[in-house]
Scaffold this motif. Structure first.
Motif, mmCIF file in Angstrom:
data_model
loop_
_atom_site.group_PDB
_atom_site.id
_atom_site.type_symbol
_atom_site.label_atom_id
_atom_site.label_comp_id
_atom_site.label_asym_id
_atom_site.label_seq_id
_atom_site.Cartn_x
_atom_site.Cartn_y
_atom_site.Cartn_z
ATOM 1 N N GLN A 184 0.831 -1.210 0.000
ATOM 2 C CA GLN A 184 0.000 0.000 0.000
ATOM 3 C C GLN A 184 0.865 1.260 0.000
ATOM 4 O O GLN A 184 0.538 2.249 -0.667
ATOM 5 N N LEU A 185 1.978 1.207 0.741
ATOM 6 C CA LEU A 185 2.879 2.356 0.768
ATOM 7 C C LEU A 185 3.502 2.586 -0.606
ATOM 8 O O LEU A 185 3.611 3.732 -1.065
ATOM 9 N N ILE A 186 3.916 1.504 -1.279
ATOM 10 C CA ILE A 186 4.499 1.634 -2.618
ATOM 11 C C ILE A 186 3.480 2.245 -3.575
ATOM 12 O O ILE A 186 3.805 3.108 -4.398
ATOM 13 N N GLU A 187 2.212 1.787 -3.484
ATOM 14 C CA GLU A 187 1.171 2.328 -4.351
ATOM 15 C C GLU A 187 0.982 3.819 -4.105
ATOM 16 O O GLU A 187 0.827 4.609 -5.046
ATOM 17 N N LEU A 188 0.998 4.200 -2.838
ATOM 18 C CA LEU A 188 0.835 5.606 -2.491
ATOM 19 C C LEU A 188 1.985 6.449 -3.029
ATOM 20 O O LEU A 188 1.778 7.508 -3.650
ATOM 21 N N GLU A 189 3.203 5.973 -2.819
ATOM 22 C CA GLU A 189 4.381 6.715 -3.266
ATOM 23 C C GLU A 189 4.464 6.749 -4.796
ATOM 24 O O GLU A 189 4.843 7.770 -5.387
ATOM 25 N N ALA A 190 4.130 5.629 -5.446
ATOM 26 C CA ALA A 190 4.174 5.586 -6.908
ATOM 27 C C ALA A 190 3.147 6.543 -7.507
ATOM 28 O O ALA A 190 3.413 7.195 -8.532
ATOM 29 N N ALA A 191 1.969 6.645 -6.885
ATOM 30 C CA ALA A 191 0.958 7.592 -7.365
ATOM 31 C C ALA A 191 1.457 9.026 -7.242
ATOM 32 O O ALA A 191 1.222 9.855 -8.134
ATOM 33 N N SER A 192 2.172 9.318 -6.154
ATOM 34 C CA SER A 192 2.729 10.660 -5.984
ATOM 35 C C SER A 192 3.822 10.930 -7.006
ATOM 36 O O SER A 192 3.906 12.032 -7.575
ATOM 37 N N ASP A 193 4.670 9.932 -7.257
ATOM 38 C CA ASP A 193 5.704 10.085 -8.279
ATOM 39 C C ASP A 193 5.076 10.321 -9.652
ATOM 40 O O ASP A 193 5.592 11.116 -10.450
ATOM 41 N N LEU A 194 3.987 9.627 -9.927
ATOM 42 C CA LEU A 194 3.324 9.792 -11.212
ATOM 43 C C LEU A 194 2.802 11.214 -11.379
ATOM 44 O O LEU A 194 2.916 11.799 -12.466
ATOM 45 N N GLU A 195 2.261 11.792 -10.314
ATOM 46 C CA GLU A 195 1.790 13.180 -10.383
ATOM 47 C C GLU A 195 2.941 14.132 -10.703
ATOM 48 O O GLU A 195 2.786 15.057 -11.518
ATOM 49 N N VAL A 196 4.087 13.900 -10.067
ATOM 50 C CA VAL A 196 5.252 14.759 -10.325
ATOM 51 C C VAL A 196 5.734 14.584 -11.762
ATOM 52 O O VAL A 196 6.066 15.564 -12.454
ATOM 53 N N MET A 197 5.778 13.339 -12.232
ATOM 54 C CA MET A 197 6.221 13.094 -13.605
ATOM 55 C C MET A 197 5.268 13.716 -14.621
ATOM 56 O O MET A 197 5.702 14.222 -15.666
ATOM 57 N N GLU A 198 3.976 13.682 -14.336
ATOM 58 C CA GLU A 198 3.010 14.331 -15.223
ATOM 59 C C GLU A 198 3.265 15.834 -15.271
ATOM 60 O O GLU A 198 3.191 16.461 -16.334
ATOM 61 N N TRP A 199 3.566 16.407 -14.113
ATOM 62 C CA TRP A 199 3.848 17.836 -14.055
ATOM 63 C C TRP A 199 5.124 18.174 -14.820
ATOM 64 O O TRP A 199 5.184 19.164 -15.555
ATOM 65 N N VAL A 200 6.156 17.338 -14.652
ATOM 66 C CA VAL A 200 7.412 17.553 -15.368
ATOM 67 C C VAL A 200 7.200 17.391 -16.875
ATOM 68 O O VAL A 200 7.758 18.147 -17.680
ATOM 69 N N TRP A 201 6.392 16.414 -17.271
ATOM 70 C CA TRP A 201 6.102 16.219 -18.701
ATOM 71 C C TRP A 201 5.447 17.466 -19.284
ATOM 72 O O TRP A 201 5.801 17.905 -20.379
ATOM 73 N N ASP A 202 4.514 18.039 -18.553
ATOM 74 C CA ASP A 202 3.814 19.232 -19.032
ATOM 75 C C ASP A 202 4.703 20.467 -19.060
ATOM 76 O O ASP A 202 4.393 21.433 -19.761
ATOM 77 N N HIS A 203 5.801 20.445 -18.305
ATOM 78 C CA HIS A 203 6.702 21.607 -18.231
ATOM 79 C C HIS A 203 8.130 21.235 -18.641
ATOM 80 O O HIS A 203 9.086 21.908 -18.249
ATOM 81 N N ARG A 204 8.280 20.219 -19.433
ATOM 82 C CA ARG A 204 9.621 19.765 -19.821
ATOM 83 C C ARG A 204 10.352 20.831 -20.632
ATOM 84 O O ARG A 204 11.581 20.923 -20.595
ATOM 85 N N ASP A 205 9.608 21.661 -21.362
ATOM 86 C CA ASP A 205 10.243 22.724 -22.134
ATOM 87 C C ASP A 205 10.892 23.768 -21.217
ATOM 88 O O ASP A 205 11.925 24.352 -21.557
ATOM 89 N N VAL A 206 10.309 23.975 -20.039
ATOM 90 C CA VAL A 206 10.872 24.940 -19.093
ATOM 91 C C VAL A 206 12.233 24.458 -18.600
ATOM 92 O O VAL A 206 13.201 25.235 -18.524
ATOM 93 N N ALA A 207 12.309 23.170 -18.273
ATOM 94 C CA ALA A 207 13.582 22.622 -17.801
ATOM 95 C C ALA A 207 14.652 22.700 -18.879
ATOM 96 O O ALA A 207 15.828 22.970 -18.589
ATOM 97 N N VAL A 208 14.259 22.481 -20.130
ATOM 98 C CA VAL A 208 15.232 22.539 -21.226
ATOM 99 C C VAL A 208 15.792 23.947 -21.368
ATOM 100 O O VAL A 208 16.995 24.137 -21.567
#
Length: 276
Positions: free
Chosen positions: A102-126
């Protein structure tokens, strides 16, 4: 009377500017190209932003504040999980108990939210990585990453105090690994034409983190040094291989006169003695 700014125009300018910054960098991007891309005039641009640098600062600020909000919510969810289910210990992780899953599922869901945010703003990081050289934003990326490392280190220390992760790990090094991973992922995302399977990425990352930070039952650093092993009286010492024994015997045997090589005699030319 000044004309009121159109809020839809502002969002259109931000979207056009991000694309232009990603293509040409901050110095190469021109305001007239940004406005032309979204069908607005330069006058409309200055109703919302005093300069392209001010626009970019807002874009970076939005990116950073979004990351902060996601990670703060993550820590709140994790601490709530500990309150409701307890802190998973080494045994939970070794046996992959239901609480650990359950902890892994919780943490993986949080990581997925961050990755979605990074995907949407990947041009900013570049742009921060390679498109802001020679501008006031040249060192901004490292200020942003330093702030993220510090925040993750503080969160990791809270987990260490709860006994959820290895207490001997350096929090700031852990934060650097996490931020560096996401930084490289954002750069990799910027080169992709199609969106990757971010859910699979988040699960892989979470398994690495959870098993790599597992609290240990006993640290090898804390274990007392073992005394040198002595063979029991009834146990005969092991013999070295025959070749090693032969070399050892040869090295320790004194040399005899008969086996010594004669020293080379110096050759001298005799000269006749003069008569007196």
């Amino acid at each position: 009377m000044a004309r009121p700014a159109d809020p839809h125009a502002r969002s259109a300018l931000v979207a056009a500017a991000r694309a232009e910054f990603a293509r040409k960098g901050l110095r190469g991007a021109r305001i007239e190209d940004i406005t032309a891309a979204c069908g607005l005039s330069k006058g409309a641009f200055y109703l919302h932003f005093p300069s392209k640098e001010a626009l970019f600062a807002e874009v970076v600020g939005t990116f950073q504040s979004g990351l902060d909000a996601l990670n703060e919510r993550r820590m709140e969810q994790v601490e709530r999980f500990f309150e409701e289910h307890g802190v998973p210990g080494p045994k939970d992780r070794r046996e992959h108990s239901e609480r650990f899953k359950q902890l892994i599922e919780l943490e993986a869901a949080s990581d997925l939210e961050v990755m979605e945010w990074v995907w949407d703003h990947r041009d900013v990081a570049v742009v921060l990585l390679s498109g802001s050289h020679g501008t006031e934003f040249e060192s901004l990326l490292w200020r942003v990453t330093d702030a993220q490392v510090e925040r993750i280190a503080q969160n990791f220390q809270r987990l260490q105090e709860a006994g959820a992760v290895d207490g001997k790990m350096d929090p700031h090094l852990f934060g650097s690994v996490i931020v560096g991973t996401f930084l490289l992922l954002s750069k990799q995302m910027a080169r992709m034409q199609e969106k990757p399977d971010l859910k699979a990425w988040s699960r892989t990352l979470q398994r690495l983190l959870q098993e790599g930070t597992m609290p240990r039952l006993a640290s090898s650093d804390d274990a007392p040094a073992e005394a040198p092993h002595e063979a029991p009286p009834h146990e005969a010492p092991r013999k070295a291989p025959a070749r090693i024994r032969a070399l050892s015997a040869r090295a320790s045997r004194p040399s005899s006169p008969s086996t010594r090589r004669p020293a080379a005699r110096a050759k001298t030319r005799s000269t006749p003695r003069k008569p007196k």
